[in-house]
Motif scaffolding. Structure first.
Motif: not given
Length: 316
Positions: A77-91
């Motif tokens: 499993w690759s190093e995780p990244e923040v999904a493109p639609f997330s990261g600004q508000y609580p999801d």
């Protein structure tokens, strides 16, 4: 003491969909040090091919959370990244539809430009853009209600199951044209004082695994001072559902156990747990051992585990 009616229903359910307990299986950390780390990880959903995994990383207070993604490449499993639609508000609580075309999740992002007190269910559509997903859209008030909703999951026929902030129970809305019918409670009523927090529903609606808090049959430690969530199962009985059945250890533990997910191939039950080194006191810690345990998975924050699905005792 359960009523005779509940005992009878449980007997019917056992004859139709629950297997006798098998030999205990061991719950194992999922991708330790990669997806399951010293941070708090929870929730989870796979794309239909099992090659991409979306999950939530969150803080403690003030409970900010972001949806992250990892890809299976050459067996790792690759190093995780923040999904493109997330990261600004609580999801939180991501869920990919059975055909992979939609990704549902709960979010407290603004609604019509105004801050949101409650989580609502949003959806992104799979497309050919660089990040693979459309701009998320909030589902209608028919689904989200006046106090929001979380933990969405779509089944193969388009039905949408989720947890209502008003009912604290699994609800289902049937697919109706381009939308959904009015939601209805899925399953028996909650035991007094208990709440349902999330659920995995089989794509063909043969069973569901439900996170419940506040029931007397939940596991707990000797020093437990407040209720912990445990996992329970319902199976399809005609047009309805059997009563909840508590899942045995080692699926459940004395810690919080929540956010169930069954892998697309049906082999594993994945779930979030706060179990670990500090769940029960053992030998004394020196400073080096304490530091090591605090900075590793199993430190009492959430980690993602998996176990052979056959351990659930659910027949399919």
């Amino acid at each position: 003491m359960p009523s005779l009616r509940l005992i009878a229903l449980a007997t019917v359910g056992a004859s139709l969909g629950f297997l006798p307990p098998g030999s205990p299986q061991r719950a194992e950390l999922f991708s330790p040090g990669g997806i399951s780390t010293r941070d708090y990880e929870r929730d989870g959903t796979f794309t239909p091919d099992g090659q991409t995994f979306y999950f939530t990383k969150r803080t403690i207070w003030p409970y900010f959370s972001a949806i992250c993604v990892s890809h299976l490449t050459h067996g790792r499993w690759s190093e995780p990244e923040v999904a493109p639609f997330s990261g600004q508000y609580p999801d939180a609580t991501p869920s990919v539809s059975p055909d992979g075309s939609r990704l549902y999740f709960a979010s407290r992002r603004p609604v019509n430009g105004a801050p949101s007190r409650f989580y609502s269910i949003w959806v992104a559509e799979r497309n050919t853009s660089a990040d693979g997903w459309s701009e998320p859209q909030r589902l209608p008030d028919t689904i989200n209600g006046s106090q929001g909703a979380i933990a969405p999951i779509q089944t193969r026929d388009g039905s949408l199951y989720f947890i209502s902030g008003e009912a604290a129970h699994v609800l289902v809305a049937k697919k109706l044209g381009d939308g959904w019918s009015a939601p209805a409670i899925a399953g028996d009523s909650n035991v007094a004082g208990s709440e349902e927090l999330s659920a995995f529903v089989d794509p063909d609606q043969r069973f569901m695994v439900v996170t419940v808090i506040g029931r007397d049959d939940a596991l707990h430690s000797a020093e437990g001072v407040y209720p912990r969530a445990d996992l329970y199962a319902r199976i399809r009985v005609g047009d309805g559902w059997s009563p909840l059945r508590h899942l045995d250890a080692p699926i459940n533990s004395a810690a919080d156990d929540l956010s169930p997910l069954v892998s697309p191939d049906g082999k594993y039950l994945y779930f979030t747990s706060e179990r670990g080194t500090f769940t029960e006191h053992g030998e004394a810690f020196d400073y080096a051992k304490l530091e090591g345990a605090l900075h590793a998975p199993g430190n009492g924050l959430g980690d993602i585990y998996r176990i052979d699905f056959r351990s659930t005792g659910i027949a399919r």
